[in-house]
Design a protein around this motif. Structure first.
Motif, PDB file in Angstrom:
ATOM      1  N   LYS A  73      58.692  48.136  62.051  1.00 18.94           N
ATOM      2  CA  LYS A  73      58.443  49.571  61.972  1.00 18.94           C
ATOM      3  C   LYS A  73      58.276  50.132  63.386  1.00 18.94           C
ATOM      4  O   LYS A  73      57.772  49.456  64.273  1.00 18.94           O
ATOM      5  N   ASP A  74      58.682  51.380  63.578  1.00 25.63           N
ATOM      6  CA  ASP A  74      58.496  52.005  64.883  1.00 25.63           C
ATOM      7  C   ASP A  74      58.103  53.469  64.700  1.00 25.63           C
ATOM      8  O   ASP A  74      57.905  53.930  63.570  1.00 25.63           O
ATOM      9  N   SER A  75      58.019  54.202  65.805  1.00 25.92           N
ATOM     10  CA  SER A  75      57.483  55.564  65.729  1.00 25.92           C
ATOM     11  C   SER A  75      58.434  56.514  65.012  1.00 25.92           C
ATOM     12  O   SER A  75      58.012  57.548  64.497  1.00 25.92           O
ATOM     13  N   GLY A 104      56.354  61.832  59.124  1.00 26.55           N
ATOM     14  CA  GLY A 104      57.319  62.327  60.095  1.00 26.55           C
ATOM     15  C   GLY A 104      57.072  61.707  61.449  1.00 26.55           C
ATOM     16  O   GLY A 104      56.203  60.836  61.600  1.00 26.55           O
ATOM     17  N   GLU A 105      57.833  62.177  62.439  1.00 28.75           N
ATOM     18  CA  GLU A 105      57.597  61.731  63.816  1.00 28.75           C
ATOM     19  C   GLU A 105      56.444  62.535  64.411  1.00 28.75           C
ATOM     20  O   GLU A 105      56.191  63.666  64.006  1.00 28.75           O
ATOM     21  N   LEU A 106      55.787  61.952  65.382  1.00 28.58           N
ATOM     22  CA  LEU A 106      54.608  62.586  65.969  1.00 28.58           C
ATOM     23  C   LEU A 106      54.875  62.978  67.421  1.00 28.58           C
ATOM     24  O   LEU A 106      55.781  62.469  68.064  1.00 28.58           O
ATOM     25  N   ARG A 107      54.043  63.913  67.910  1.00 28.66           N
ATOM     26  CA  ARG A 107      54.036  64.176  69.361  1.00 28.66           C
ATOM     27  C   ARG A 107      52.603  64.483  69.775  1.00 28.66           C
ATOM     28  O   ARG A 107      51.814  64.990  68.975  1.00 28.66           O
ATOM     29  N   PRO A 108      52.257  64.157  71.017  1.00 32.84           N
ATOM     30  CA  PRO A 108      50.915  64.469  71.482  1.00 32.84           C
ATOM     31  C   PRO A 108      50.757  65.972  71.593  1.00 32.84           C
ATOM     32  O   PRO A 108      51.707  66.664  71.940  1.00 32.84           O
ATOM     33  N   TYR A 109      49.586  66.506  71.271  1.00 33.34           N
ATOM     34  CA  TYR A 109      49.441  67.950  71.379  1.00 33.34           C
ATOM     35  C   TYR A 109      48.570  68.358  72.542  1.00 33.34           C
ATOM     36  O   TYR A 109      48.377  69.535  72.792  1.00 33.34           O
ATOM     37  N   SER A 110      48.037  67.400  73.247  1.00 29.75           N
ATOM     38  CA  SER A 110      47.279  67.766  74.434  1.00 29.75           C
ATOM     39  C   SER A 110      47.356  66.604  75.409  1.00 29.75           C
ATOM     40  O   SER A 110      47.505  65.450  75.010  1.00 29.75           O
ATOM     41  N   GLY A 119      45.397  59.741  71.016  1.00 31.82           N
ATOM     42  CA  GLY A 119      45.268  59.866  69.571  1.00 31.82           C
ATOM     43  C   GLY A 119      45.354  61.298  69.100  1.00 31.82           C
ATOM     44  O   GLY A 119      45.269  61.572  67.913  1.00 31.82           O
ATOM     45  N   ASN A 120      45.488  62.239  70.030  1.00 34.54           N
ATOM     46  CA  ASN A 120      45.691  63.628  69.626  1.00 34.54           C
ATOM     47  C   ASN A 120      47.163  63.840  69.296  1.00 34.54           C
ATOM     48  O   ASN A 120      47.934  64.274  70.132  1.00 34.54           O
ATOM     49  N   LYS A 121      47.504  63.551  68.100  1.00 36.60           N
ATOM     50  CA  LYS A 121      48.905  63.613  67.719  1.00 36.60           C
ATOM     51  C   LYS A 121      49.079  64.621  66.599  1.00 36.60           C
ATOM     52  O   LYS A 121      48.211  64.810  65.759  1.00 36.60           O
ATOM     53  N   VAL A 122      50.247  65.231  66.617  1.00 38.26           N
ATOM     54  CA  VAL A 122      50.568  66.188  65.579  1.00 38.26           C
ATOM     55  C   VAL A 122      52.001  65.911  65.166  1.00 38.26           C
ATOM     56  O   VAL A 122      52.761  65.287  65.909  1.00 38.26           O
ATOM     57  N   ILE A 123      52.366  66.304  63.962  1.00 33.30           N
ATOM     58  CA  ILE A 123      53.748  66.103  63.505  1.00 33.30           C
ATOM     59  C   ILE A 123      54.700  66.909  64.388  1.00 33.30           C
ATOM     60  O   ILE A 123      54.446  68.066  64.696  1.00 33.30           O
ATOM     61  N   ASP A 124      55.766  66.283  64.796  1.00 31.36           N
ATOM     62  CA  ASP A 124      56.850  66.997  65.469  1.00 31.36           C
ATOM     63  C   ASP A 124      57.846  67.407  64.377  1.00 31.36           C
ATOM     64  O   ASP A 124      58.671  66.599  63.942  1.00 31.36           O
ATOM     65  N   ASN A 125      57.706  68.653  63.932  1.00 29.99           N
ATOM     66  CA  ASN A 125      58.476  69.062  62.751  1.00 29.99           C
ATOM     67  C   ASN A 125      59.991  68.984  62.982  1.00 29.99           C
ATOM     68  O   ASN A 125      60.727  68.476  62.138  1.00 29.99           O
ATOM     69  N   GLY A 126      60.416  69.482  64.140  1.00 28.19           N
ATOM     70  CA  GLY A 126      61.860  69.500  64.417  1.00 28.19           C
ATOM     71  C   GLY A 126      62.469  68.108  64.439  1.00 28.19           C
ATOM     72  O   GLY A 126      63.492  67.844  63.799  1.00 28.19           O
ATOM     73  N   LYS A 127      61.803  67.212  65.161  1.00 25.93           N
ATOM     74  CA  LYS A 127      62.294  65.828  65.229  1.00 25.93           C
ATOM     75  C   LYS A 127      62.292  65.178  63.851  1.00 25.93           C
ATOM     76  O   LYS A 127      63.191  64.426  63.490  1.00 25.93           O
ATOM     77  N   SER A 128      61.226  65.469  63.104  1.00 25.22           N
ATOM     78  CA  SER A 128      61.085  64.854  61.780  1.00 25.22           C
ATOM     79  C   SER A 128      62.199  65.323  60.845  1.00 25.22           C
ATOM     80  O   SER A 128      62.783  64.520  60.104  1.00 25.22           O
ATOM     81  N   VAL A 129      62.489  66.610  60.886  1.00 20.94           N
ATOM     82  CA  VAL A 129      63.545  67.143  60.018  1.00 20.94           C
ATOM     83  C   VAL A 129      64.895  66.505  60.379  1.00 20.94           C
ATOM     84  O   VAL A 129      65.686  66.158  59.503  1.00 20.94           O
ATOM     85  N   LYS A 130      65.112  66.314  61.663  1.00 21.57           N
ATOM     86  CA  LYS A 130      66.351  65.656  62.112  1.00 21.57           C
ATOM     87  C   LYS A 130      66.461  64.256  61.511  1.00 21.57           C
ATOM     88  O   LYS A 130      67.509  63.828  61.045  1.00 21.57           O
ATOM     89  N   ARG A 131      65.322  63.548  61.495  1.00 14.44           N
ATOM     90  CA  ARG A 131      65.311  62.190  60.915  1.00 14.44           C
ATOM     91  C   ARG A 131      65.551  62.239  59.404  1.00 14.44           C
ATOM     92  O   ARG A 131      66.274  61.409  58.862  1.00 14.44           O
ATOM     93  N   MET A 132      64.939  63.221  58.710  1.00 17.21           N
ATOM     94  CA  MET A 132      65.147  63.331  57.256  1.00 17.21           C
ATOM     95  C   MET A 132      66.631  63.539  56.959  1.00 17.21           C
ATOM     96  O   MET A 132      67.170  62.984  56.010  1.00 17.21           O
ATOM     97  N   GLN A 133      67.261  64.381  57.817  1.00 19.59           N
ATOM     98  CA  GLN A 133      68.694  64.625  57.677  1.00 19.59           C
ATOM     99  C   GLN A 133      69.477  63.306  57.777  1.00 19.59           C
ATOM    100  O   GLN A 133      70.311  63.000  56.935  1.00 19.59           O
ATOM    101  N   GLU A 134      69.158  62.543  58.807  1.00 22.79           N
ATOM    102  CA  GLU A 134      69.878  61.275  59.030  1.00 22.79           C
ATOM    103  C   GLU A 134      69.655  60.312  57.876  1.00 22.79           C
ATOM    104  O   GLU A 134      70.587  59.672  57.382  1.00 22.79           O
TER     105      GLU A 134
END
Ligand code: PBG
Ligand code: ZN
Length: 344
Positions: A95-97, A141-147, A152-167
């Motif tokens: 498994k990976d990010s 989904g995929e995550l990105r740091p928000y600060s 551990g301050n991570k939030v969903i990266d919506n755009g990246k995640s949607v791209k992955r769902m598409q794939e």
């Protein structure tokens, strides 16, 4: 003859019992009846080819390896199984990010889709599309740091995640899935997936079923145990809907219709009958599905075991509720039982 003076005079319009004193008359009072076509069976497929492992918290359910799948499905298909929804449980893949194993050509869901299409050509295959079973962090989904400060301050990266769902959805469509069903709850994924299906020539051979009103429920526990998809920090409350949020559920349903969903779903089922009815009213031209989730199934079993009710009666009562609320497709672990009960 006039009523005796000791009885209460019931007016004509108050007299209902004339309509249901007999079993056939009772049946005729339903708008629709549960049929085998309405049942979709959720199945867990692992990357251990010979696995047939009991899932302790889901009575009677197992994780299946590819080599065991035909033997398991054949008797169910003979009893009238019409559709399945597949969930991958990678136990050995890395498994990976970004949830790479989700659309790896050798991922269990892709191999199982091809196998079922080949060996059971009349069975409709749906694939759940999500990353949580495949990410090392366990989020959908995929995550990105928000600060910059603090780990551990991570939030969903919506755009990246949607791209992955598409794939991922496209990979499942290419493997032969009749239905792709994104359960991730990222914003805009229905439009993105629909567009990808159209662009790649799948507009008329792959259906899109949106987990539209999917709530952040306490009832996913047994599934997460079965699928190994517990998030390793935080929870899913920033993408799955708050249970009290009727308005958000309505907006999600309207949005997914506009974005091109072919089927809509409400999940979990039993605590959300009102949302089903609203979905049917908001989208009367779309077939509505509901997911009687793992915790509901386990709860019904636990109640039966405790002597609260007979299992079969309760299973039917819940299904009848879903139909009454407007659903014509039920994703349920009771499918094998219903196939037997509906054959009696
Ligand atoms: C993953 C997914 C879940 C379920 C279906 N797809 C779990 C979750 O959202 O954590 C739940 C199904 C069940 O409980 O039976 N996105
Ligand atoms: Zn998920």
């Amino acid at each position: 003859m006039a009523a005796s003076s000791s009885s209460i005079d019931v007016p004509i319009s108050s007299t209902l019992q004339g309509g249901y004193f007999n079993p056939l008359l009772r049946t005729l009072q339903a708008e629709r009846h549960l049929t085998k076509e309405m049942l979709m069976y959720p199945i867990f497929i692992t990357d251990e080819p010979d696995a047939e492992v009991e899932i302790v918290s889901l009575p009677g359910q197992k994780r299946w390896g590819l080599n065991k799948l035909s033997g398991f499905l054949a008797p169910l298909v003979a009893k009238g199984l019409k559709s399945v929804i597949l969930f991958g449980v990678p136990l050995h893949m890395t498994k990976d990010s970004r949830g790479s194993p989700a659309d790896d050509p050798s991922t269990p869901v892709i191999l199982a889709t091809k196998l079922i299409r080949r060996e059971f050509p009349d069975v409709v295959v749906a694939c759940d599309v999500c990353l949580c079973e495949y990410t090392d962090h366990g989020h959908c989904g995929e995550l990105r740091p928000y600060s910059e400060v603090g780990e551990g301050n991570k939030v969903i990266d919506n755009g990246k995640s949607v791209k992955r769902m598409q794939e991922v959805a496209l990979a499942y469509a290419k493997a032969g899935a009749h239905i792709v069903a994104p359960s991730d709850m990222m914003d805009g994924r229905i439009r993105a997936i629909k567009q990808a299906l159209i662009d790649e020539g799948f507009s008329n051979r792959c259906s899109l079923m949106a987990y539209s009103a999917k709530f952040a429920s306490a009832m996913y526990g047994p599934f997460r145990e079965a699928a190994g998809s517990v998030p390793n920090f935080g929870d899913r409350k920033c993408y799955q809907l708050p249970p009290a949020a009727r308005g958000l559920a309505r907006r999600a349903i309207i949005r997914d219709v506009e974005e091109g969903a072919d089927f809509l779903m409400v999940k979990p089922a039993l605590p959300y009958l009102d949302i089903m009815r609203e979905a049917k009213d908001l989208a009367p031209n779309h077939p509505l599905a509901c997911y009687q989730v793992s915790g509901e199934f386990s709860m019904i079993h636990a109640g039966a075991k405790a002597g609260v009710y007979p299992l079969k009666d309760m299973a039917f009562e819940t299904a009848e509720g879903f139909l009454r609320a407007g659903c014509t497709l039920i994703l349920t672990y009771f499918t094998p039982d219903f196939l037997d009960w509906l054959s009696e």
